[in-house]
Motif scaffolding. Sequence first.
Motif, PDB file in Angstrom:
ATOM      1  N   CYS A 206       0.828  -1.211   0.000  1.00 33.34           N
ATOM      2  CA  CYS A 206       0.000   0.000   0.000  1.00 33.34           C
ATOM      3  C   CYS A 206       0.856   1.252   0.000  1.00 33.34           C
ATOM      4  CB  CYS A 206      -0.937  -0.026   1.209  1.00 33.34           C
ATOM      5  SG  CYS A 206      -1.946   1.460   1.399  1.00 33.34           S
ATOM      6  N   ARG A 207       1.861   1.284   0.847  1.00 36.57           N
ATOM      7  CA  ARG A 207       2.717   2.472   0.907  1.00 36.57           C
ATOM      8  C   ARG A 207       3.507   2.669  -0.373  1.00 36.57           C
ATOM      9  NH1 ARG A 207       5.960   4.289   5.905  1.00 36.57           N
ATOM     10  NH2 ARG A 207       5.959   6.105   4.532  1.00 36.57           N
ATOM     11  N   ALA A 208       4.002   1.581  -0.942  1.00 37.43           N
ATOM     12  CA  ALA A 208       4.753   1.698  -2.200  1.00 37.43           C
ATOM     13  C   ALA A 208       3.853   2.241  -3.311  1.00 37.43           C
ATOM     14  CB  ALA A 208       5.321   0.339  -2.591  1.00 37.43           C
ATOM     15  N   LYS A 209       2.625   1.771  -3.363  1.00 40.23           N
ATOM     16  CA  LYS A 209       1.682   2.255  -4.368  1.00 40.23           C
ATOM     17  C   LYS A 209       1.376   3.735  -4.162  1.00 40.23           C
ATOM     18  CE  LYS A 209      -2.764   1.073  -6.461  1.00 40.23           C
ATOM     19  NZ  LYS A 209      -3.906   0.096  -6.458  1.00 40.23           N
ATOM     20  N   ALA A 210       1.185   4.123  -2.898  1.00 41.27           N
ATOM     21  CA  ALA A 210       0.882   5.524  -2.594  1.00 41.27           C
ATOM     22  C   ALA A 210       2.057   6.438  -2.930  1.00 41.27           C
ATOM     23  CB  ALA A 210       0.503   5.660  -1.120  1.00 41.27           C
ATOM     24  N   GLU A 211       3.259   6.019  -2.598  1.00 45.50           N
ATOM     25  CA  GLU A 211       4.441   6.828  -2.907  1.00 45.50           C
ATOM     26  C   GLU A 211       4.582   7.034  -4.408  1.00 45.50           C
ATOM     27  OE1 GLU A 211       7.545   4.665  -1.001  1.00 45.50           O
ATOM     28  OE2 GLU A 211       7.019   5.367   1.021  1.00 45.50           O
ATOM     29  N   ALA A 212       4.371   5.968  -5.177  1.00 47.97           N
ATOM     30  CA  ALA A 212       4.476   6.071  -6.630  1.00 47.97           C
ATOM     31  C   ALA A 212       3.390   6.984  -7.193  1.00 47.97           C
ATOM     32  CB  ALA A 212       4.383   4.679  -7.253  1.00 47.97           C
ATOM     33  N   LEU A 213       2.193   6.885  -6.652  1.00 52.07           N
ATOM     34  CA  LEU A 213       1.075   7.704  -7.130  1.00 52.07           C
ATOM     35  C   LEU A 213       1.295   9.177  -6.799  1.00 52.07           C
ATOM     36  CD1 LEU A 213      -1.664   7.570  -8.520  1.00 52.07           C
ATOM     37  CD2 LEU A 213      -2.717   7.117  -6.281  1.00 52.07           C
TER      38      LEU A 213
ATOM     39  N   GLY B 181      -9.114   8.462  -4.163  1.00 55.13           N
ATOM     40  CA  GLY B 181      -9.903   7.516  -3.394  1.00 55.13           C
ATOM     41  C   GLY B 181      -9.089   6.401  -2.758  1.00 55.13           C
ATOM     42  N   GLU B 182      -9.655   5.796  -1.732  1.00 55.72           N
ATOM     43  CA  GLU B 182      -8.971   4.718  -1.013  1.00 55.72           C
ATOM     44  C   GLU B 182      -8.696   3.509  -1.905  1.00 55.72           C
ATOM     45  OE1 GLU B 182     -10.767   3.581   2.660  1.00 55.72           O
ATOM     46  OE2 GLU B 182     -10.172   5.440   3.682  1.00 55.72           O
ATOM     47  N   ASP B 183      -9.589   3.207  -2.839  1.00 56.57           N
ATOM     48  CA  ASP B 183      -9.353   2.081  -3.753  1.00 56.57           C
ATOM     49  C   ASP B 183      -8.105   2.318  -4.578  1.00 56.57           C
ATOM     50  OD1 ASP B 183     -11.664   0.966  -2.796  1.00 56.57           O
ATOM     51  OD2 ASP B 183     -12.818   1.203  -4.644  1.00 56.57           O
ATOM     52  N   GLU B 184      -7.975   3.531  -5.113  1.00 54.82           N
ATOM     53  CA  GLU B 184      -6.845   3.852  -5.988  1.00 54.82           C
ATOM     54  C   GLU B 184      -5.527   3.875  -5.210  1.00 54.82           C
ATOM     55  OE1 GLU B 184      -5.585   7.207  -9.360  1.00 54.82           O
ATOM     56  OE2 GLU B 184      -7.423   7.456  -8.178  1.00 54.82           O
ATOM     57  N   ILE B 185      -5.570   4.343  -3.979  1.00 53.25           N
ATOM     58  CA  ILE B 185      -4.366   4.413  -3.153  1.00 53.25           C
ATOM     59  C   ILE B 185      -3.908   3.021  -2.718  1.00 53.25           C
ATOM     60  CG2 ILE B 185      -3.440   5.245  -0.943  1.00 53.25           C
ATOM     61  CD1 ILE B 185      -5.411   7.619  -1.192  1.00 53.25           C
ATOM     62  N   GLY B 186      -4.869   2.124  -2.511  1.00 47.30           N
ATOM     63  CA  GLY B 186      -4.537   0.783  -2.016  1.00 47.30           C
ATOM     64  C   GLY B 186      -4.991   0.540  -0.596  1.00 47.30           C
ATOM     65  N   ILE B 187      -5.710   1.492  -0.003  1.00 51.72           N
ATOM     66  CA  ILE B 187      -6.189   1.334   1.377  1.00 51.72           C
ATOM     67  C   ILE B 187      -7.235   0.218   1.460  1.00 51.72           C
ATOM     68  CG2 ILE B 187      -7.503   2.447   3.227  1.00 51.72           C
ATOM     69  CD1 ILE B 187      -4.677   3.399   3.119  1.00 51.72           C
ATOM     70  N   THR B 188      -8.108   0.145   0.478  1.00 48.98           N
ATOM     71  CA  THR B 188      -9.136  -0.895   0.483  1.00 48.98           C
ATOM     72  C   THR B 188      -8.504  -2.278   0.470  1.00 48.98           C
ATOM     73  OG1 THR B 188     -10.657   0.584  -0.688  1.00 48.98           O
ATOM     74  CG2 THR B 188     -11.186  -1.775  -0.690  1.00 48.98           C
TER      75      THR B 188
END
Length: 273
Positions: free
Chosen positions: A165-172, A238-245
């Motif tokens: 999740c964090r890696a996805k958020a950092e990249a986004l 959104g949470e889905d796009e970030i990876g939180i879901t």
Amino acid sequence: MSIDRAHVAANADRFSGFAELYDKYRPRPPEVIVDLLTQLAAKPRPVVVDLGSGSGLSTLIWTRSASEVVGVEPNADMRAQADERRAADSSAGSVRFVGGLSTATGLPDCYADIVTCSQSLHWMEPNGTFAEVARVLRDGGVFAAYDCDWPPTLNAEAEQAYNACRAKAEALERQLRLAPEVHQWNKGGHLERIRQSGRFRYVKEVGLHHVESGGAERLVGLALSQGEIATLLKHGVGEDEIGITALREAAHHALGDAIVPWFWSYRLRMGMR
């Protein structure tokens, strides 16, 4: 505005808008830090300055041991949360929080026996910070910057989901260029930068451990307290796009409703005047 000043302003603003959540889910530092630094400073009731004090989690571990404690925090939301925490602690009469920077605290020369940075030195411009620490510390005083490894050790599946999740958020966040002025100094370089500053006669790294507890929801909350995820949410991602879901689903699959021990590993880098 200079590059360094732009970084400092952006870094401080990064923590606006989620101080209550940060305070709820972040770990409290291990209290052995109090014993360790008090012994090294050779002052039974030290004066302590906590730089980048955030919501006060790291400042208030000193309430029963220090004669005076000053948390220096540039973010107004975090200071308000810290003042709320202090007001609820009947033993915190020696604690106060002030606005200021690690490079300009506004405190007198030779004021403190101990200066700390808890999870904060990587947000601070090193040269000016070390100069200010050296000015504020008395001779024989101790500077300590400590950080924990993310995430804590608790469950392999849950940890892997958190990291993804964090890696996805950092990249986004990079892709969307939402915080171009935000800058972190590498934590792995803290010890060498302290040594190379030439302001400390004794420099050392110490490993520490701390145990708390939590479940799936706390792991999700811990992710939500990270700057890159908070920034994305503030910009409407959104949470889905970030990876939180996906993290929430994986954490609940791994842990169910269980509350389990969380084993935190800390790295403390220190310098003595």
